[in-house]
Design a protein around this motif. Structure first.
Motif, short mmCIF file in Angstrom:
data_model
loop_
_atom_site.label_atom_id
_atom_site.label_comp_id
_atom_site.label_asym_id
_atom_site.label_seq_id
_atom_site.Cartn_x
_atom_site.Cartn_y
_atom_site.Cartn_z
N SER A 1 -1.14 7.46 4.52
CA SER A 1 -2.34 6.82 5.05
C SER A 1 -2.12 5.33 5.28
O SER A 1 -1.20 4.72 4.71
N ASP A 2 -2.97 4.72 6.08
CA ASP A 2 -2.87 3.28 6.35
C ASP A 2 -3.05 2.46 5.07
O ASP A 2 -2.36 1.47 4.84
N ALA A 3 -4.00 2.89 4.23
CA ALA A 3 -4.25 2.17 2.98
C ALA A 3 -3.02 2.23 2.08
O ALA A 3 -2.66 1.24 1.42
N ALA A 4 -2.37 3.39 2.04
CA ALA A 4 -1.18 3.53 1.21
C ALA A 4 -0.04 2.67 1.75
O ALA A 4 0.78 2.15 0.97
N THR A 5 0.04 2.50 3.06
CA THR A 5 1.07 1.64 3.63
C THR A 5 0.85 0.18 3.23
O THR A 5 1.80 -0.56 2.96
N VAL A 6 -0.41 -0.22 3.14
CA VAL A 6 -0.72 -1.56 2.62
C VAL A 6 -0.20 -1.67 1.18
O VAL A 6 0.38 -2.69 0.79
N GLY A 7 -0.40 -0.61 0.40
CA GLY A 7 0.10 -0.60 -0.96
C GLY A 7 1.61 -0.68 -1.02
O GLY A 7 2.18 -1.36 -1.88
N LEU A 8 2.28 0.03 -0.12
CA LEU A 8 3.74 -0.01 -0.07
C LEU A 8 4.23 -1.42 0.23
O LEU A 8 5.19 -1.90 -0.38
N VAL A 9 3.57 -2.10 1.15
CA VAL A 9 3.91 -3.50 1.43
C VAL A 9 3.73 -4.35 0.17
O VAL A 9 4.56 -5.20 -0.14
N ALA B 1 9.04 1.70 -7.89
CA ALA B 1 7.62 1.46 -7.65
C ALA B 1 7.16 2.54 -6.68
O ALA B 1 7.68 2.62 -5.55
N ILE B 2 6.20 3.35 -7.09
CA ILE B 2 5.81 4.49 -6.27
C ILE B 2 4.29 4.63 -6.23
O ILE B 2 3.60 4.38 -7.22
N LEU B 3 3.80 5.01 -5.07
CA LEU B 3 2.40 5.34 -4.88
C LEU B 3 2.32 6.86 -4.76
O LEU B 3 2.80 7.43 -3.78
N CYS B 4 1.73 7.51 -5.77
CA CYS B 4 1.71 8.97 -5.80
C CYS B 4 0.58 9.43 -6.72
O CYS B 4 -0.05 8.62 -7.40
N ASP B 5 0.36 10.75 -6.79
CA ASP B 5 -0.66 11.27 -7.69
C ASP B 5 -0.09 11.42 -9.09
O ASP B 5 1.11 11.27 -9.32
N ASP B 6 -0.96 11.75 -10.04
CA ASP B 6 -0.54 11.81 -11.44
C ASP B 6 0.51 12.89 -11.69
O ASP B 6 1.41 12.70 -12.53
N ALA B 7 0.39 14.02 -11.01
CA ALA B 7 1.34 15.11 -11.23
C ALA B 7 2.74 14.69 -10.81
O ALA B 7 3.72 14.93 -11.54
N ALA B 8 2.87 14.07 -9.64
CA ALA B 8 4.18 13.62 -9.17
C ALA B 8 4.73 12.53 -10.08
O ALA B 8 5.93 12.47 -10.35
N SER C 1 -4.61 5.38 -4.01
CA SER C 1 -4.09 4.99 -2.70
C SER C 1 -5.12 4.29 -1.82
O SER C 1 -4.76 3.62 -0.85
N GLN C 2 -6.40 4.43 -2.14
CA GLN C 2 -7.43 3.81 -1.31
C GLN C 2 -7.82 2.42 -1.80
O GLN C 2 -7.97 1.49 -1.01
N ASN C 3 -7.97 2.25 -3.11
CA ASN C 3 -8.41 0.97 -3.65
C ASN C 3 -7.26 0.11 -4.18
O ASN C 3 -7.43 -1.09 -4.39
N LEU C 4 -6.12 0.74 -4.44
CA LEU C 4 -4.92 0.02 -4.90
C LEU C 4 -5.24 -0.85 -6.12
O LEU C 4 -4.86 -2.02 -6.19
N THR C 5 -5.92 -0.26 -7.09
CA THR C 5 -6.40 -1.02 -8.24
C THR C 5 -5.27 -1.57 -9.10
O THR C 5 -5.43 -2.62 -9.74
N THR C 6 -4.14 -0.90 -9.14
CA THR C 6 -3.00 -1.39 -9.93
C THR C 6 -2.24 -2.46 -9.16
O THR C 6 -1.93 -3.53 -9.70
N ILE C 7 -1.92 -2.19 -7.91
CA ILE C 7 -1.14 -3.13 -7.10
C ILE C 7 -1.88 -4.45 -6.90
O ILE C 7 -1.26 -5.51 -6.80
N ALA C 8 -3.21 -4.41 -6.87
CA ALA C 8 -4.00 -5.61 -6.63
C ALA C 8 -4.37 -6.35 -7.92
O ALA C 8 -5.12 -7.32 -7.88
#
Length: 227
Positions: free
Chosen positions: A89-97, A154-161, A185-192
């Protein structure tokens, strides 16, 4: 038995010290040149990560010790970081950046993955020393994850992964690999969060004896007079 590291890890290890030694300010000057190449939301995330690093890790703290020595506390990068997202998703790409810029500004070389990673790398690579950021195909991902010298993921993923990856890293030999997870992935609470940058660094303490010759001995002698 000599273990041959993937070429990307070898390259990252070679450039790590020079990149880390630039300090936050030096890395900021190079990374700032890339910001206009990113779409607005991604650019804002990159700017925030750089500014946060200036606030959180740029300064060396000096603390005077009980016998007159100066203790200097600073941070340094950990080493090669793999940055990736399981969300397209676009939001996740922001997180990847955000992941990439946090790892880079903290002093670590970065390895990205796939087409999304390639797009980010292409925007950054011409402004930083060669090898500081690299990209791999998804088919090469396992070899990087299993590399003994990989400092962190550093990874953006769900809890199971995240749980599966954590167990996989725990079973590895070699360097302890730091796992930095974002599962929102939508709010990026950790990355922010301001403390996010601290996951990409280690502390470095230097103690400098600034007393005159015999100063510590004099203090010990004074202490003995009380007995």
């Amino acid at each position: 038995m000599t273990i041959v590291q993937p070429v990307q890890i070898q390259v990252a290890d070679k450039v790590f010290e020079a990149w880390d030694s630039l300090g936050v300010q030096g890395r900021d000057e190079l990374l700032a040149r890339t910001l206009t190449l990113f779409p607005e939301a991604q650019r804002k995330m990159a700017v925030w990560q750089i500014a946060n690093a200036q606030q959180e890790i740029a300064d060396t703290l000096t603390m005077e010790g009980p016998t007159g020595e100066n203790n200097e506390l600073s941070t340094q990068g950990r080493g090669a970081f793999l940055c990736l997202s399981n969300d397209e998703s676009d939001a996740a790409t922001v997180g990847l950046v955000g992941q990439v810029f946090a790892a880079l500004i903290a002093g670590n070389p970065v390895i990205t993955v796939g087409l999304k990673g390639q797009e980010i790398m292409d925007k950054i690579a011409t402004s930083v020393p060669e090898g500081v950021i690299q990209n791999i195909a998804e088919s090469a991902l396992d070899s990087i994850v299993e590399a003994n010298n990989l400092a962190g993921i550093a990874i953006l993923c769900d809890d199971a992964a995240a749980q599966v990856l954590n167990q996989r890293l725990a079973a590895k030999s070699g360097l302890i690999c730091q796992l930095v997870i974002e599962n929102d992935s939508q709010n990026l609470t950790t990355i922010a969060a301001p403390h996010y940058i601290l996951r990409f660094v280690t502390e470095r303490a230097i103690s400098i004896n600034t007393t005159a010759i015999g100063g510590n001995a004099t203090l010990l002698e004074l202490g003995s007079l009380d007995e």
